[in-house]
Design an enzyme around this catalytic site. Sequence first.
Site, PDB file in Angstrom:
ATOM      1  N   GLU A 163      68.315  61.815  25.178  1.00 26.41           N
ATOM      2  CA  GLU A 163      68.049  63.190  24.746  1.00 26.41           C
ATOM      3  C   GLU A 163      69.259  63.709  23.987  1.00 26.41           C
ATOM      4  OE1 GLU A 163      67.687  67.743  26.439  1.00 26.41           O
ATOM      5  OE2 GLU A 163      67.351  66.093  27.849  1.00 26.41           O
ATOM      6  N   ARG A 206      72.829  71.294  20.504  1.00 21.18           N
ATOM      7  CA  ARG A 206      73.985  72.134  20.819  1.00 21.18           C
ATOM      8  C   ARG A 206      75.108  71.974  19.800  1.00 21.18           C
ATOM      9  NH1 ARG A 206      74.319  71.238  27.430  1.00 21.18           N
ATOM     10  NH2 ARG A 206      72.097  71.582  27.824  1.00 21.18           N
ATOM     11  N   LYS A 221      60.215  69.433  33.058  1.00 15.82           N
ATOM     12  CA  LYS A 221      61.603  69.436  33.485  1.00 15.82           C
ATOM     13  C   LYS A 221      61.806  70.568  34.488  1.00 15.82           C
ATOM     14  CE  LYS A 221      64.977  70.853  30.584  1.00 15.82           C
ATOM     15  NZ  LYS A 221      66.074  70.816  29.589  1.00 15.82           N
TER      16      LYS A 221
END
Length: 207
Positions: A40, A44, A128
């Site tokens: 993943e 960011r 998640k």
Amino acid sequence: MSVTDILRLGPVMPVLVIDAVEHAVPLARALVAGGVRVLEVTLRTPVAFDAVRAIRAAVPDAVVGVGTLTRPDDVAAARAAGAAFGVSPGAYPALLAAAAQAGLPLLPGTMTPSDVMTVRAAGYTACKLFPAAQAGGVGMLKAMHGPFPDQLFCPTGGIDAASAPGFLALPNVACVGGSWLAPKALVQAGDWPAITALAQAASALRA
């Protein structure tokens, strides 16, 4: 490949914050060499999409997803970059609809039973739990198993090598997400063998 299929490829999905695109390919190769294929790459940093493209081109054994999807535009950009799946910290109708329209397998973020009901209503049987530690951790997932026995979770947030086995022992946990596989200091130092060793240890957390 469905999200459930992707989550079952290994016990740990590394949550990667890639600051320099030149780190992307050697980092991915180091993780794959240690048995960790599902990666993943979080949104960011400004180079996230370039990192995804680089890994896709150079590391065919990696299954690369884009994390931190928070807007419909993020979904479209992830699909354009060649992401195999997407991950979001939360979920709301427009984001879920964008993923469905783009044909992007999505791991939507949840934290409460209401969140789980929202994603289930949209057809998602895997999600998640985020932030997992703050949301109640193992105890929360045990509680969720009662009303949602067929819902699979990938808890992420505050999990490390020491706490991961407790999560992985639960029947409703497909895998865990964690950043400990790619510590910033090791990435910046280019210590790829050390990252491969961390990946090998993570791969062995569940037979």
